[in-house]
Structure formats: structure tokens, C-alpha cells
Scaffold this motif. Sequence first.
Motif, PDB file in Angstrom:
ATOM      1  N   MET A 142      -4.385  -2.938   3.148  1.00 19.81           N
ATOM      2  CA  MET A 142      -4.839  -3.116   1.765  1.00 19.81           C
ATOM      3  C   MET A 142      -3.827  -2.535   0.768  1.00 19.81           C
ATOM      4  O   MET A 142      -4.013  -2.616  -0.439  1.00 19.81           O
ATOM      5  CB  MET A 142      -6.209  -2.465   1.572  1.00 19.81           C
ATOM      6  N   LEU A 143      -2.763  -1.907   1.305  1.00 18.42           N
ATOM      7  CA  LEU A 143      -1.688  -1.408   0.451  1.00 18.42           C
ATOM      8  C   LEU A 143      -0.470  -2.311   0.613  1.00 18.42           C
ATOM      9  O   LEU A 143      -0.453  -3.191   1.472  1.00 18.42           O
ATOM     10  CB  LEU A 143      -1.324   0.035   0.833  1.00 18.42           C
ATOM     11  N   THR A 144       0.551  -2.074  -0.178  1.00 21.20           N
ATOM     12  CA  THR A 144       1.785  -2.846  -0.043  1.00 21.20           C
ATOM     13  C   THR A 144       2.323  -2.705   1.375  1.00 21.20           C
ATOM     14  O   THR A 144       2.389  -1.600   1.910  1.00 21.20           O
ATOM     15  CB  THR A 144       2.851  -2.325  -1.043  1.00 21.20           C
ATOM     16  N   LYS A 145       2.738  -3.805   1.962  1.00 23.11           N
ATOM     17  CA  LYS A 145       3.104  -3.816   3.385  1.00 23.11           C
ATOM     18  C   LYS A 145       4.295  -2.931   3.730  1.00 23.11           C
ATOM     19  O   LYS A 145       4.368  -2.367   4.805  1.00 23.11           O
ATOM     20  CB  LYS A 145       3.388  -5.250   3.842  1.00 23.11           C
ATOM     21  N   ASP A 146       5.270  -2.826   2.822  1.00 24.38           N
ATOM     22  CA  ASP A 146       6.482  -2.069   3.154  1.00 24.38           C
ATOM     23  C   ASP A 146       6.329  -0.562   2.973  1.00 24.38           C
ATOM     24  O   ASP A 146       7.267   0.193   3.176  1.00 24.38           O
ATOM     25  CB  ASP A 146       7.659  -2.567   2.307  1.00 24.38           C
ATOM     26  N   VAL A 147       5.105  -0.092   2.600  1.00 24.41           N
ATOM     27  CA  VAL A 147       4.888   1.345   2.394  1.00 24.41           C
ATOM     28  C   VAL A 147       4.437   1.997   3.703  1.00 24.41           C
ATOM     29  O   VAL A 147       3.442   1.592   4.296  1.00 24.41           O
ATOM     30  CB  VAL A 147       3.828   1.595   1.297  1.00 24.41           C
ATOM     31  N   ASP A 206       3.091   5.271   6.138  1.00 24.24           N
ATOM     32  CA  ASP A 206       2.022   6.270   5.983  1.00 24.24           C
ATOM     33  C   ASP A 206       2.513   7.468   5.164  1.00 24.24           C
ATOM     34  O   ASP A 206       1.842   7.931   4.247  1.00 24.24           O
ATOM     35  CB  ASP A 206       1.543   6.763   7.353  1.00 24.24           C
ATOM     36  N   THR A 207       3.694   7.968   5.524  1.00 16.89           N
ATOM     37  CA  THR A 207       4.261   9.138   4.843  1.00 16.89           C
ATOM     38  C   THR A 207       4.499   8.851   3.365  1.00 16.89           C
ATOM     39  O   THR A 207       4.187   9.663   2.498  1.00 16.89           O
ATOM     40  CB  THR A 207       5.597   9.555   5.500  1.00 16.89           C
ATOM     41  N   GLU A 208       5.037   7.653   3.090  1.00 18.33           N
ATOM     42  CA  GLU A 208       5.327   7.268   1.704  1.00 18.33           C
ATOM     43  C   GLU A 208       4.044   7.128   0.896  1.00 18.33           C
ATOM     44  O   GLU A 208       3.978   7.549  -0.270  1.00 18.33           O
ATOM     45  CB  GLU A 208       6.108   5.941   1.702  1.00 18.33           C
ATOM     46  N   ALA A 209       2.988   6.570   1.507  1.00 16.45           N
ATOM     47  CA  ALA A 209       1.708   6.389   0.803  1.00 16.45           C
ATOM     48  C   ALA A 209       1.133   7.736   0.384  1.00 16.45           C
ATOM     49  O   ALA A 209       0.680   7.909  -0.750  1.00 16.45           O
ATOM     50  CB  ALA A 209       0.730   5.639   1.706  1.00 16.45           C
ATOM     51  N   VAL A 210       1.167   8.704   1.310  1.00 16.15           N
ATOM     52  CA  VAL A 210       0.643  10.044   1.020  1.00 16.15           C
ATOM     53  C   VAL A 210       1.496  10.732  -0.054  1.00 16.15           C
ATOM     54  O   VAL A 210       0.974  11.348  -0.982  1.00 16.15           O
ATOM     55  CB  VAL A 210       0.592  10.898   2.311  1.00 16.15           C
ATOM     56  N   SER A 211       2.822  10.601   0.065  1.00 16.92           N
ATOM     57  CA  SER A 211       3.704  11.266  -0.907  1.00 16.92           C
ATOM     58  C   SER A 211       3.553  10.662  -2.306  1.00 16.92           C
ATOM     59  O   SER A 211       3.679  11.357  -3.307  1.00 16.92           O
ATOM     60  CB  SER A 211       5.160  11.232  -0.450  1.00 16.92           C
ATOM     61  N   ARG A 212       3.246   9.359  -2.383  1.00 16.90           N
ATOM     62  CA  ARG A 212       3.021   8.728  -3.696  1.00 16.90           C
ATOM     63  C   ARG A 212       1.740   9.260  -4.331  1.00 16.90           C
ATOM     64  O   ARG A 212       1.682   9.470  -5.539  1.00 16.90           O
ATOM     65  CB  ARG A 212       2.925   7.205  -3.544  1.00 16.90           C
ATOM     66  N   TYR A 213       0.721   9.461  -3.500  1.00 13.97           N
ATOM     67  CA  TYR A 213      -0.541  10.027  -4.012  1.00 13.97           C
ATOM     68  C   TYR A 213      -0.298  11.435  -4.552  1.00 13.97           C
ATOM     69  O   TYR A 213      -0.724  11.779  -5.657  1.00 13.97           O
ATOM     70  CB  TYR A 213      -1.585  10.051  -2.897  1.00 13.97           C
ATOM     71  N   ILE A 214       0.410  12.251  -3.764  1.00 18.74           N
ATOM     72  CA  ILE A 214       0.708  13.631  -4.185  1.00 18.74           C
ATOM     73  C   ILE A 214       1.510  13.627  -5.495  1.00 18.74           C
ATOM     74  O   ILE A 214       1.235  14.392  -6.416  1.00 18.74           O
ATOM     75  CB  ILE A 214       1.475  14.388  -3.074  1.00 18.74           C
ATOM     76  N   LYS A 215       2.496  12.708  -5.571  1.00 21.13           N
ATOM     77  CA  LYS A 215       3.330  12.621  -6.781  1.00 21.13           C
ATOM     78  C   LYS A 215       2.478  12.274  -8.005  1.00 21.13           C
ATOM     79  O   LYS A 215       2.656  12.850  -9.082  1.00 21.13           O
ATOM     80  CB  LYS A 215       4.414  11.562  -6.575  1.00 21.13           C
ATOM     81  N   SER A 216       1.526  11.359  -7.840  1.00 19.00           N
ATOM     82  CA  SER A 216       0.689  10.955  -8.968  1.00 19.00           C
ATOM     83  C   SER A 216      -0.238  12.093  -9.413  1.00 19.00           C
ATOM     84  O   SER A 216      -0.444  12.305 -10.612  1.00 19.00           O
ATOM     85  CB  SER A 216      -0.124   9.704  -8.623  1.00 19.00           C
ATOM     86  N   ILE A 217      -0.785  12.844  -8.440  1.00 17.03           N
ATOM     87  CA  ILE A 217      -1.632  13.998  -8.782  1.00 17.03           C
ATOM     88  C   ILE A 217      -0.798  15.053  -9.518  1.00 17.03           C
ATOM     89  O   ILE A 217      -1.233  15.636 -10.514  1.00 17.03           O
ATOM     90  CB  ILE A 217      -2.282  14.614  -7.518  1.00 17.03           C
ATOM     91  N   ASN A 218       0.424  15.270  -9.033  1.00 17.42           N
ATOM     92  CA  ASN A 218       1.297  16.255  -9.674  1.00 17.42           C
ATOM     93  C   ASN A 218       1.628  15.879 -11.113  1.00 17.42           C
ATOM     94  O   ASN A 218       1.638  16.731 -12.011  1.00 17.42           O
ATOM     95  CB  ASN A 218       2.595  16.420  -8.870  1.00 17.42           C
ATOM     96  N   LYS A 219       1.897  14.596 -11.338  1.00 18.49           N
ATOM     97  CA  LYS A 219       2.184  14.140 -12.713  1.00 18.49           C
ATOM     98  C   LYS A 219       0.963  14.368 -13.600  1.00 18.49           C
ATOM     99  O   LYS A 219       1.080  14.770 -14.755  1.00 18.49           O
ATOM    100  CB  LYS A 219       2.556  12.650 -12.701  1.00 18.49           C
TER     101      LYS A 219
END
Length: 283
Positions: free
Chosen positions: A184-189, A191-204
Motif C-alpha cells: 500500500m506504499l510506494t513500491k521502491d520504498v 522497510d528501513t526507508e519507510a520507518v526513517s521517513r516517518y521519523i523524519k516527518s515527526i521530527n519536522k
Amino acid sequence: VTNPPIDPIREESVMSLVSFIGPRPNIFDNKGLGDVKRLEVKQPILTNEDMQKIRKISEIGDNHFVSRVLDTTFDKKKGFSGFEECLKRLCRKAENVVKEGGNIIVLSDRQFGKNRIALPALLAVASVHHHLIRKGLRTAVGLVVESAEPREVHHFAVLAGYGAEAINPYLAFDTILDLQQREMLTKDVTDTEAVSRYIKSINKGLLKVMSKMGISTYQSYCGAQIFDAVGLSDEFVSEYFKGTSTQISGVGISEIARETITRHEEAYSNLELLRDSLDVGGD
């Protein structure tokens, strides 16, 4: 702290999410200042791997850190009395951990299940934070929250404001990984990248929240309690959120316990409505 608010993007050079976990040194103790060690994390949202490192840090030889995990769940059969008893027991255990030499406390609700109800994460961390302040022990220990509850920026901001030096939102990560497996997410992402993007968005989001108060570092925001309570009784706030302004009184511990128990029962019920979707929850 600045006035007016900072632009967290343009003033990026002064913004910092670095957090220190562990005992705070006595700045007047010139001789012993170098002996106190603290864990530095670049940002306060811990991955499951980071959380595991903190859990096991006591096992490393010749190590300055002693971490203890305190369970924030209670037996469903005990009902309301179990809720209040769990809070008191949690505070006692935290006090004992510090007196026995522990310098990192992990408040974890991972033991929750059909027969075990988790305390609200904010109530758990705030009650321990204020209990240790009353006992004069807060600066001797770091508080880390391992909880399924936090998922939005505001949740993390409030936990930080009441003393959480680091937070592990394991259910948010599990949800992201589940979406990933279901494609249900972008295919080229990965597991590690998906989690790090979430963390980055929370940090922002955290930087934006902090900057609106004119605060540039996470360390200044942590434990600062820059909130007003809406709809919480004066007695409840003075006991668990001491120092927080409350203009509009309202519910106390009994209502919050009842809501927590009801929410748990609904989560494990067989309601058709909740089989494939979450309850809206109200405003």
C-alpha cells in the motif's frame, strides 16, 4: 528561547533535536562533573533496534548505564482499583530503581493484551516524572517511553513536554511495515526507508511545534510543560501534571480509568463495526 517564534527552516542552524538520556550532572560539582555519563541521541524517536540497545545496555561490561524496564499495564480483572494501584506501584518502582543505582527507566506497555490493560502513556510518564521531582530524584535518571499510543506529532510533543527524553512508538512502526507488506506504499520504498521517513516527518513536526513557542532545542522543551489542560479537574492536574495551568475543570482519575477500560474492552470486542476500521474516537 526567543520572542517572536523562530522559523525552523530558515533558522535551521540553531534548531536541535539532540536529546540526552540519563542522569544530569551537577554543574556546581567541578571535580565530579566529568564522571557523569549520558547517552546522546541525535533525535528523540527511537527505532525498535535503538530501543533494544537501551533495554540491554546494562549487560555491557564496564558501562556507566543501568536501565530498568517498568511495565505500565495492569490486570483487567482488577478494574478501576487496578488502574490507580498500577500508577502508584509504577511511581514506587521508579523511585526504587533510582535508589538502587538505575539511571535509565523505560516505561513500557508491550505487555498489554486481552487480559492486560495499558495505562495512558502520558499519564504514566507524567506521574513518574512528578513523583521523582517530589522525591528529589528526577535529575538522577533518564525517562524513555516505549508505547503503542503515540502516532501523531502532538502525542510526541506532549510526552516530551512531560519528561520523556526519548520515545519508541512501536505500533506506528508495525503499522507502517504492515502497509509495506500489503504493497500500500510506494513500491521502491524499503522497510528501513519507510520507518526513517516517518521519523523524519515527526521530527519536522516537533521542530515546528517547538519553534512556535520560540524554543530552539529539544532539551529546552523536554519537561517544560508548556500546555494548558482543558477539561481536567484541579485535583487530578495537581497530582499528576503539577504546574500545568487548568482554567476549565473537568474529569478526574475515575473518568479516565473508566474511559481506558472501555476502550480496551471495545478493542477486543466482536463488534462488526470495528472489525475492519478504527473507531472515530470523537473530538
